[in-house]
Design an enzyme around this catalytic site. Sequence first.
Site: not given
Length: 253
Positions: A82-84, A88
Amino acid sequence: MAFTLLGRGASFPEKLDKPVSGRSKCLLGAVPKGNATKEFIESLQLKPGQVVYKCPKCCSIKPDRAHHCSVCKRCIRKMDHHCPWVNNCVGENNQKYFVLFTMYIALISLHALIMVGFHFLHCFEEDWTTYGLNREEMAETGISLHEKMQPLNFSSTECSSFSPPTTVILLILLCFEGLLFLIFTSVMFGTQVHSICTDETGIEQLKKEERRWAKKTKWMNMKAVFGHPFSLGWASPFATPDQGKADPYQYVV
């Protein structure tokens, strides 16, 4: 006929892969929530011996290589992380866009550092020299700042509208920011390319999960993510990858 909601998954029909409503449309690889119902499982027409896995957190049928994201609160197919930064998950269908995102940010950061270098080489010395002129001596000789710079055909505003000390401070900050983003996005780009070539997500590497899927060549893995066949569309974030006849990431028990 009874079905077991344990173990690892069976083959799933295409309707499991259809987009769903709400925020999950942006998750490109999200598994529909709450579909682990008796009626839906019976509609899968599983063969005897086939089992599916039910996620206890989002109550969905969990395809192979899917993991539950605690931030998105749903399962993501072939989830990498999960990429902040993009708010997303990076998963099966949007990994190409994340790779291009990191690549272009790294190139932009490198371009910024190169432009800073050119500024120092071509503008900084003359800006500083002009800024350090003794204005009283120039006034005594009747030479204005504008006249002093006329023979050089140079204007202090061509390089920066700020004073040299301010320009130096801004350039130092720009160098720090550009170098920071260059290192960070280059590392992310390298890890993503390595993940694609080895066909193993970041979560699978972290958990050291046993490989249960067919091993493919690095070139086939690249085409599975960026599309079939190779084209300029690989470098375009506006081109949707054509998966062609690529096998889905699932298996039968």
